[in-house]
Write an enzyme that holds these catalytic residues in place. Structure first.
Site, mmCIF file in Angstrom:
data_model
loop_
_atom_site.group_PDB
_atom_site.id
_atom_site.type_symbol
_atom_site.label_atom_id
_atom_site.label_comp_id
_atom_site.label_asym_id
_atom_site.label_seq_id
_atom_site.Cartn_x
_atom_site.Cartn_y
_atom_site.Cartn_z
ATOM 1 N N HIS A 86 -7.543 9.379 -1.672
ATOM 2 C CA HIS A 86 -6.868 9.197 -0.543
ATOM 3 C C HIS A 86 -7.879 9.764 0.639
ATOM 4 O O HIS A 86 -8.041 9.082 1.712
ATOM 5 C CB HIS A 86 -5.599 9.785 -0.776
ATOM 6 C CG HIS A 86 -4.703 9.203 0.627
ATOM 7 N ND1 HIS A 86 -3.310 9.558 0.362
ATOM 8 C CD2 HIS A 86 -5.011 8.994 1.592
ATOM 9 C CE1 HIS A 86 -3.034 9.021 1.507
ATOM 10 N NE2 HIS A 86 -3.670 8.699 2.470
ATOM 11 N N TYR A 97 3.097 9.688 0.192
ATOM 12 C CA TYR A 97 4.033 9.112 1.381
ATOM 13 C C TYR A 97 5.357 9.188 0.650
ATOM 14 O O TYR A 97 6.395 9.035 1.650
ATOM 15 C CB TYR A 97 3.501 7.546 1.449
ATOM 16 C CG TYR A 97 2.381 7.016 1.770
ATOM 17 C CD1 TYR A 97 1.323 8.233 2.441
ATOM 18 C CD2 TYR A 97 1.976 5.742 1.642
ATOM 19 C CE1 TYR A 97 0.219 7.720 2.888
ATOM 20 C CE2 TYR A 97 0.670 5.317 2.260
ATOM 21 C CZ TYR A 97 -0.124 6.427 2.949
ATOM 22 O OH TYR A 97 -1.345 6.049 3.290
ATOM 23 N N ASP A 146 0.825 -1.205 0.008
ATOM 24 C CA ASP A 146 -0.103 0.005 0.062
ATOM 25 C C ASP A 146 0.965 1.288 0.078
ATOM 26 O O ASP A 146 1.712 1.557 0.960
ATOM 27 C CB ASP A 146 -0.919 0.139 1.280
ATOM 28 C CG ASP A 146 -1.771 1.218 1.317
ATOM 29 O OD1 ASP A 146 -2.924 1.122 0.742
ATOM 30 O OD2 ASP A 146 -1.558 2.240 2.024
ATOM 31 N N LYS A 203 -2.634 6.053 -4.227
ATOM 32 C CA LYS A 203 -3.664 6.862 -3.978
ATOM 33 C C LYS A 203 -3.508 8.066 -4.705
ATOM 34 O O LYS A 203 -2.602 8.738 -4.752
ATOM 35 C CB LYS A 203 -3.944 7.008 -2.389
ATOM 36 C CG LYS A 203 -3.593 5.810 -1.649
ATOM 37 C CD LYS A 203 -4.037 6.044 -0.342
ATOM 38 C CE LYS A 203 -3.669 4.576 0.534
ATOM 39 N NZ LYS A 203 -2.432 4.279 1.095
HETATM 40 N N1 LIG Z 1 -5.766 5.700 3.612
HETATM 41 C C1 LIG Z 1 -5.312 6.314 4.547
HETATM 42 O O1 LIG Z 1 -5.598 7.599 4.860
HETATM 43 C C2 LIG Z 1 -4.149 5.926 5.375
HETATM 44 C C3 LIG Z 1 -3.420 4.883 4.886
HETATM 45 N N2 LIG Z 1 -2.399 4.173 5.808
HETATM 46 C C4 LIG Z 1 -1.820 2.989 5.139
HETATM 47 O O2 LIG Z 1 -1.606 2.006 6.057
HETATM 48 C C5 LIG Z 1 -0.570 1.410 6.699
HETATM 49 C C6 LIG Z 1 -0.569 1.009 7.879
HETATM 50 O O3 LIG Z 1 -0.943 2.002 8.830
HETATM 51 P P1 LIG Z 1 -0.013 3.022 9.805
HETATM 52 O O4 LIG Z 1 -0.561 4.147 9.951
HETATM 53 O O5 LIG Z 1 1.294 2.785 9.290
HETATM 54 O O6 LIG Z 1 -0.196 2.240 11.288
HETATM 55 P P2 LIG Z 1 0.141 0.552 11.666
HETATM 56 O O7 LIG Z 1 -0.989 0.637 12.647
HETATM 57 O O8 LIG Z 1 0.389 -0.336 10.782
HETATM 58 O O9 LIG Z 1 1.487 0.731 12.626
HETATM 59 C C7 LIG Z 1 2.770 1.179 12.095
HETATM 60 C C8 LIG Z 1 3.490 1.501 13.368
HETATM 61 O O10 LIG Z 1 3.542 0.355 14.266
HETATM 62 C C9 LIG Z 1 4.929 -0.184 14.297
HETATM 63 N N3 LIG Z 1 4.895 -1.619 14.245
HETATM 64 C C10 LIG Z 1 4.645 -2.467 13.409
HETATM 65 N N4 LIG Z 1 4.422 -3.904 13.762
HETATM 66 C C11 LIG Z 1 4.893 -3.619 15.111
HETATM 67 C C12 LIG Z 1 4.810 -4.874 16.029
HETATM 68 N N5 LIG Z 1 4.358 -5.845 15.816
HETATM 69 N N6 LIG Z 1 4.725 -4.540 17.367
HETATM 70 C C13 LIG Z 1 4.977 -3.123 17.704
HETATM 71 N N7 LIG Z 1 5.020 -2.002 16.678
HETATM 72 C C14 LIG Z 1 4.874 -2.390 15.428
HETATM 73 C C15 LIG Z 1 5.763 0.281 13.125
HETATM 74 O O11 LIG Z 1 7.019 0.525 13.231
HETATM 75 P P3 LIG Z 1 8.272 -0.454 12.794
HETATM 76 O O12 LIG Z 1 8.179 -0.211 11.343
HETATM 77 O O13 LIG Z 1 9.455 0.092 13.634
HETATM 78 O O14 LIG Z 1 7.870 -1.832 12.930
HETATM 79 C C16 LIG Z 1 5.356 1.375 12.811
HETATM 80 O O15 LIG Z 1 5.443 2.695 13.225
HETATM 81 C C17 LIG Z 1 0.132 2.655 6.383
HETATM 82 O O16 LIG Z 1 1.642 2.569 6.400
HETATM 83 C C18 LIG Z 1 -0.255 3.449 4.949
HETATM 84 O O17 LIG Z 1 0.104 2.547 4.057
HETATM 85 C C19 LIG Z 1 -2.218 4.452 6.964
HETATM 86 C C20 LIG Z 1 -2.866 5.831 7.461
HETATM 87 C C21 LIG Z 1 -3.832 6.537 6.819
HETATM 88 O O1 LIG Z 2 1.033 13.852 8.397
HETATM 89 C C1 LIG Z 2 0.806 12.741 8.394
HETATM 90 C C2 LIG Z 2 0.722 11.912 7.033
HETATM 91 O O2 LIG Z 2 0.176 12.715 6.281
HETATM 92 C C3 LIG Z 2 -0.330 10.795 7.521
HETATM 93 O O3 LIG Z 2 -1.421 10.772 7.989
HETATM 94 C C4 LIG Z 2 -0.514 9.895 6.291
HETATM 95 O O4 LIG Z 2 0.490 9.675 5.614
HETATM 96 C C5 LIG Z 2 -1.043 8.640 6.384
HETATM 97 O O5 LIG Z 2 -0.483 7.677 6.548
HETATM 98 C C6 LIG Z 2 -2.418 8.882 5.338
HETATM 99 O O6 LIG Z 2 -2.677 7.877 4.704
HETATM 100 O O7 LIG Z 2 -3.158 9.864 5.320
#
Ligand SMILES: NC(=O)C1=CN([C@@H]2O[C@H](COP(=O)(O)OP(=O)(O)OC[C@H]3O[C@@H](n4cnc5c(N)ncnc54)[C@H](OP(=O)(O)O)[C@@H]3O)[C@@H](O)[C@H]2O)C=CC1
Ligand SMILES: O=C[C@H](O)[C@@H](O)[C@@H](O)[C@H](O)C(=O)O
Length: 301
Positions: A103, A40, A35, A70
């Site tokens: 997005h 990003y 994703d 997105k």
């Molecule tokens: N459509 C939208 O508006 C959005 C889409 N997204 C998408 O969804 C994806 C996932 O969501 P995201 O916001 O990244 O959050 P997540 O809930 O996936 O959490 C990611 C964070 O958790 C840490 N982490 C991962 N695995 C573990 C574990 N087993 N134990 C402890 N910590 C852990 C990671 O650090 P580390 O890498 O160090 O493990 C990172 O800091 C995003 O990367 C993006 O692609 C996200 C937000 C908004």
């Molecule tokens: O400032 C924050 C970032 O934009 C964060 O909110 C986004 O990258 C998020 O993962 C998303 O998809 O919307």
């Protein structure tokens, strides 16, 4: 669509070398769904990782991967959608993506250079005209399918009334702490698949917190089953019949996050999780500023 995908929104931002090797590692351990998003800055990372995975023979063809990207809110205009996906495809070095989604549920002015933004730079999304652009992307073969993200029930309702091509999915925040019962019911009824984002509460990022990873109920269940708290959260999300994208660029965590298929939660454990007090983690107000339009959408999401 592989039900567990790897997110690529990292905080703090990861450089090309680190992100590329994390994505290659993810392909090695079995991830096939990635994703990304224009905003990003990870589309180029994915391009280089795919090239390396192909050259190492980890995959035989790009078709083995499911790639979502997105449309960013500054391109939320009928005439900017096709140019925006073409730009993403250039960065991704791909001829098509598997899923292209709107997005954010806003239009941002092209003058936006950083976040948060001034109120006058945010507008409501013109769903009809932007969706026409999305439909054009699919007709041109630039994406296999199209969908949305962060759409409220009301916005989906409007979209369904004008769409010629049915939205395949709505990507929204979902975790044991924000279970999305109402939106899931609505989407089930309308045949819109849900993908859960931030299923770990975006632990350690600027937009997330510790509410999932340090949740007592999840930690207790994890201890009693010899699993990690993250695995309990991800397994719960998976058991709700949705797909999910979780991000980890850490070798061990990305491996354990994928290891959720050959065991399950008991009725009692699921019941305990269903009782967890609900609180949304990711809010647009914290990203864009506490403007009326933004607060209104946050409340419905
Ligand atoms: N459509 C939208 O508006 C959005 C889409 N997204 C998408 O969804 C994806 C996932 O969501 P995201 O916001 O990244 O959050 P997540 O809930 O996936 O959490 C990611 C964070 O958790 C840490 N982490 C991962 N695995 C573990 C574990 N087993 N134990 C402890 N910590 C852990 C990671 O650090 P580390 O890498 O160090 O493990 C990172 O800091 C995003 O990367 C993006 O692609 C996200 C937000 C908004
Ligand atoms: O400032 C924050 C970032 O934009 C964060 O909110 C986004 O990258 C998020 O993962 C998303 O998809 O919307």
């Amino acid at each position: 669509m592989p039900l567990v995908g790897m997110g690529t929104s990292s905080y703090p931002p990861t450089n090309m070398e680190k992100a590329k090797s994390a994505i290659v590692e993810a392909i090695k351990v079995g991830y096939r769904h990635f994703d990304t998003a224009f905003v990003y800055g990870s589309e180029e990372h994915l391009a280089k990782a795919i090239a390396e995975a192909l050259s190492l023979g980890l995959i035989k063809s790009r078709d083995e991967l499911f790639i979502t990207t997105k449309l960013f809110a500054t391109f939320a205009h009928r005439d900017l959608v096709v140019p925006a996906i073409k730009m993403s495809l250039r960065k991704l070095e791909l001829e098509y993506v598997d899923m292209y989604i709107i997005h954010w549920p806003f239009k941002l002015s092209k003058d936006v250079k950083s976040l948060p933004v001034e109120r006058e730079l945010i507008e409501a999304l013109d769903i009809k005209s932007v969706w026409e652009g999305m439909e054009e992307c699919k007709r041109l073969g630039l994406t296999r399918d199209i969908g949305v993200s962060n759409f409220t029930c009301q916005m989906l309702h409007h979209l369904l009334s004008i769409a010629k091509i049915h939205p395949a999915l709505n990507q929204v925040e979902m975790s044991p702490i924000w279970q999305q019962k109402k939106l899931r019911e609505f989407c089930n009824e309308k045949g819109i698949h849900i993908t859960a984002y931030s299923p770990l509460g975006a632990f350690g990022t600027q937009w997330g917190d510790n509410s999932v990873i340090e949740c007592d109920v999840l930690q207790e269940i994890a201890n009693s089953k010899g699993k990690t708290t993250a695995q309990i959260a991800l397994r719960w999300v998976y058991e709700q019949g949705v797909s999910l994208v979780a991000k980890s660029y850490n070798k061990e965590r990305m491996r354990t996050n994928l290891d959720i298929f050959d065991w399950s939660l008991t009725h009692e454990e699921s019941h305990k999780i269903a009782q967890i007090p609900q609180r949304k983690t990711v809010t647009f107000a914290s990203i864009l500023g506490p403007h009326d339009l933004v607060l209104d959408i946050d409340q419905q999401l």
